[in-house]
Design a protein around this motif. Structure first.
Motif, PDB file in Angstrom:
ATOM      1  N   CYS A  65       0.772  -1.292   0.008  1.00  0.00           N
ATOM      2  CA  CYS A  65       0.013   0.000   0.094  1.00  0.00           C
ATOM      3  C   CYS A  65       0.883   1.407   0.101  1.00  0.00           C
ATOM      4  N   SER A  66       1.246   1.835  -1.306  1.00  0.00           N
ATOM      5  CA  SER A  66       2.169   2.943  -1.178  1.00  0.00           C
ATOM      6  C   SER A  66       1.200   4.204  -0.668  1.00  0.00           C
ATOM      7  N   THR A  67       2.100   5.179  -0.263  1.00  0.00           N
ATOM      8  CA  THR A  67       1.622   6.406   0.508  1.00  0.00           C
ATOM      9  C   THR A  67       2.133   7.725  -0.293  1.00  0.00           C
ATOM     10  N   ARG A  68       1.173   8.565  -0.315  1.00  0.00           N
ATOM     11  CA  ARG A  68       1.690   9.845  -0.879  1.00  0.00           C
ATOM     12  C   ARG A  68       1.444  10.743   0.218  1.00  0.00           C
ATOM     13  N   VAL A  69       2.430  11.579   0.344  1.00  0.00           N
ATOM     14  CA  VAL A  69       2.378  12.732   1.419  1.00  0.00           C
ATOM     15  C   VAL A  69       2.387  14.177   0.749  1.00  0.00           C
TER      16      VAL A  69
ATOM     17  N   ILE B  86       1.497  20.627   7.726  1.00  0.00           N
ATOM     18  CA  ILE B  86       1.499  19.402   8.336  1.00  0.00           C
ATOM     19  C   ILE B  86       1.224  18.410   7.483  1.00  0.00           C
ATOM     20  N   PRO B  87       2.156  17.189   7.233  1.00  0.00           N
ATOM     21  CA  PRO B  87       2.286  16.286   6.332  1.00  0.00           C
ATOM     22  C   PRO B  87       1.034  15.330   6.408  1.00  0.00           C
ATOM     23  N   HIS B  88       0.243  15.441   5.451  1.00  0.00           N
ATOM     24  CA  HIS B  88      -1.081  14.481   5.407  1.00  0.00           C
ATOM     25  C   HIS B  88      -0.824  13.266   4.388  1.00  0.00           C
ATOM     26  N   ALA B  89      -1.290  12.238   4.605  1.00  0.00           N
ATOM     27  CA  ALA B  89      -0.943  11.013   3.629  1.00  0.00           C
ATOM     28  C   ALA B  89      -2.281  10.546   2.928  1.00  0.00           C
ATOM     29  N   SER B  90      -2.046   9.945   1.910  1.00  0.00           N
ATOM     30  CA  SER B  90      -3.157   9.359   1.152  1.00  0.00           C
ATOM     31  C   SER B  90      -2.500   7.973   0.478  1.00  0.00           C
ATOM     32  N   CYS B  91      -3.522   7.045   0.525  1.00  0.00           N
ATOM     33  CA  CYS B  91      -3.304   5.765  -0.220  1.00  0.00           C
ATOM     34  C   CYS B  91      -3.284   5.812  -1.634  1.00  0.00           C
ATOM     35  N   VAL B  92      -2.291   5.552  -2.580  1.00  0.00           N
ATOM     36  CA  VAL B  92      -2.373   5.706  -3.731  1.00  0.00           C
ATOM     37  C   VAL B  92      -2.297   4.265  -4.795  1.00  0.00           C
ATOM     38  N   SER B  93      -1.870   3.420  -4.159  1.00  0.00           N
ATOM     39  CA  SER B  93      -2.086   2.159  -4.828  1.00  0.00           C
ATOM     40  C   SER B  93      -2.104   0.969  -3.978  1.00  0.00           C
TER      41      SER B  93
ATOM     42  N   LEU C 299      -5.751   3.625   5.678  1.00  0.00           N
ATOM     43  CA  LEU C 299      -5.154   5.007   5.904  1.00  0.00           C
ATOM     44  C   LEU C 299      -5.181   5.127   7.449  1.00  0.00           C
ATOM     45  N   GLU C 300      -3.744   5.072   8.170  1.00  0.00           N
ATOM     46  CA  GLU C 300      -3.741   5.207   9.574  1.00  0.00           C
ATOM     47  C   GLU C 300      -3.375   6.454  10.080  1.00  0.00           C
ATOM     48  N   ALA C 301      -3.871   6.820  11.118  1.00  0.00           N
ATOM     49  CA  ALA C 301      -3.533   7.985  11.690  1.00  0.00           C
ATOM     50  C   ALA C 301      -2.214   8.193  12.546  1.00  0.00           C
ATOM     51  N   LYS C 302      -1.565   9.468  12.560  1.00  0.00           N
ATOM     52  CA  LYS C 302      -0.517   9.787  13.495  1.00  0.00           C
ATOM     53  C   LYS C 302      -0.889  10.718  14.377  1.00  0.00           C
ATOM     54  N   LEU C 303      -0.455  10.589  15.562  1.00  0.00           N
ATOM     55  CA  LEU C 303      -0.734  11.630  16.681  1.00  0.00           C
ATOM     56  C   LEU C 303       0.277  12.641  16.665  1.00  0.00           C
ATOM     57  N   THR C 304      -0.173  13.858  16.370  1.00  0.00           N
ATOM     58  CA  THR C 304       0.634  15.260  16.084  1.00  0.00           C
ATOM     59  C   THR C 304       0.330  16.425  16.961  1.00  0.00           C
ATOM     60  N   SER C 305       1.281  16.956  17.417  1.00  0.00           N
ATOM     61  CA  SER C 305       1.511  18.100  18.253  1.00  0.00           C
ATOM     62  C   SER C 305       1.332  19.194  17.217  1.00  0.00           C
TER      63      SER C 305
ATOM     64  N   PHE D 215      -3.478  16.089  17.767  1.00  0.00           N
ATOM     65  CA  PHE D 215      -4.573  15.910  16.612  1.00  0.00           C
ATOM     66  C   PHE D 215      -4.180  14.427  16.004  1.00  0.00           C
ATOM     67  N   LEU D 216      -5.076  14.009  15.413  1.00  0.00           N
ATOM     68  CA  LEU D 216      -4.880  12.804  14.676  1.00  0.00           C
ATOM     69  C   LEU D 216      -4.936  13.136  12.996  1.00  0.00           C
ATOM     70  N   ILE D 217      -3.845  12.952  12.406  1.00  0.00           N
ATOM     71  CA  ILE D 217      -3.591  13.377  11.197  1.00  0.00           C
ATOM     72  C   ILE D 217      -3.356  12.251  10.233  1.00  0.00           C
ATOM     73  N   PRO D 218      -3.701  12.266   9.027  1.00  0.00           N
ATOM     74  CA  PRO D 218      -3.728  10.843   8.150  1.00  0.00           C
ATOM     75  C   PRO D 218      -2.020  10.826   8.046  1.00  0.00           C
ATOM     76  N   GLY D 219      -1.583   9.663   8.514  1.00  0.00           N
ATOM     77  CA  GLY D 219      -0.233   9.522   8.632  1.00  0.00           C
ATOM     78  C   GLY D 219       0.497   8.614   7.384  1.00  0.00           C
ATOM     79  N   TYR D 220      -0.110   7.455   7.207  1.00  0.00           N
ATOM     80  CA  TYR D 220       0.577   6.348   6.227  1.00  0.00           C
ATOM     81  C   TYR D 220      -0.527   5.386   5.812  1.00  0.00           C
ATOM     82  N   CYS D 221      -0.294   4.518   4.721  1.00  0.00           N
ATOM     83  CA  CYS D 221      -1.016   3.445   4.758  1.00  0.00           C
ATOM     84  C   CYS D 221      -0.371   2.287   4.972  1.00  0.00           C
ATOM     85  N   SER D 222      -1.344   1.244   5.207  1.00  0.00           N
ATOM     86  CA  SER D 222      -0.719  -0.123   5.676  1.00  0.00           C
ATOM     87  C   SER D 222      -1.778  -0.955   4.866  1.00  0.00           C
ATOM     88  N   CYS D 223      -1.237  -2.240   4.775  1.00  0.00           N
ATOM     89  CA  CYS D 223      -2.123  -3.396   4.404  1.00  0.00           C
ATOM     90  C   CYS D 223      -2.510  -4.471   5.733  1.00  0.00           C
TER      91      CYS D 223
END
Length: 183
Positions: free
Chosen positions: A96-100, A132-139, A149-155, A170-178
């Motif tokens: 699951c590739s991630t675009r930031v 703020i880096p935001h991720a999305s799943c691209v493939s 799409l997993e969240a990351k805790l960000t201050s 805050f919970l920010i979209p962080g990375y994609c995982s299978c």
């Protein structure tokens, strides 16, 4: 309830040659403007929290350097032989590739579900933002389950008009995982 939430966001898309900012979904909120942010001038905010705030040029330079380092690492590790362009569009994950992308959210919902105003100096002589880096799943790739799409805790530094400046979570979209999801 925990959720991602934004009332106004500005996406910074960087490609070779520069960055472009796009504003979407507007909502009226109190914010930093006219060289003041709460009870502090922009200069005072920069003095106290300057390393949090970046210009478009600084974020572009940071992304360019990070991309070059990532490209060299992928070539050295044998994951890729070369790249067709100087920018890799995603993290190259086999599953699951991630675009930031870096976004200057004006408001976000914190962990308690309260809408908070993120500090930016958008109308300053040299505008600067908390990108703020935001991720999305691209493939999906080789993922045999489901790409999540997993969240990351960000201050982030916010202005609370009752108590002043503070860092909030805050919970920010962080990375994609299978994930193997069985029905």
């Amino acid at each position: 309830m925990l959720h991602f939430g934004l009332a106004l966001w500005a996406a910074l898309a960087c490609v070779p040659g520069g960055c472009a900012m796009e504003l979407t979904r507007m909502e009226t909120v109190a914010t930093c403007e006219l060289e003041t942010c709460g009870r502090m001038s922009y200069n005072q905010v920069r003095e106290m929290f300057g390393s949090l705030l970046m210009t478009k040029k600084q974020i572009y330079e940071m992304e360019t350097a990070a991309n070059e380092n990532r490209t060299q690492y992928l070539i050295a590790s044998g994951a890729i032989e070369s790249v067709a362009s100087s920018f890799i569009d995603d993290d190259g994950g086999a599953c699951c590739s991630t675009r930031v992308v870096h976004i200057a959210n004006r408001t976000l919902y914190n962990l308690q579900g309260q809408l908070k105003t993120v500090i930016h100096l958008a109308d300053a002589n040299t505008p600067s933002y908390q990108y703020i880096p935001h991720a999305s799943c691209v493939s999906v790739g080789d993922c045999k389950g489901k790409c999540i799409l997993e969240a990351k805790l960000t201050s982030l530094l916010v202005i609370d008009f009752a108590t002043g400046y503070k860092f909030d979570w805050f919970l920010i979209p962080g990375y994609c995982s299978c994930k193997n999801i069985y029905v």
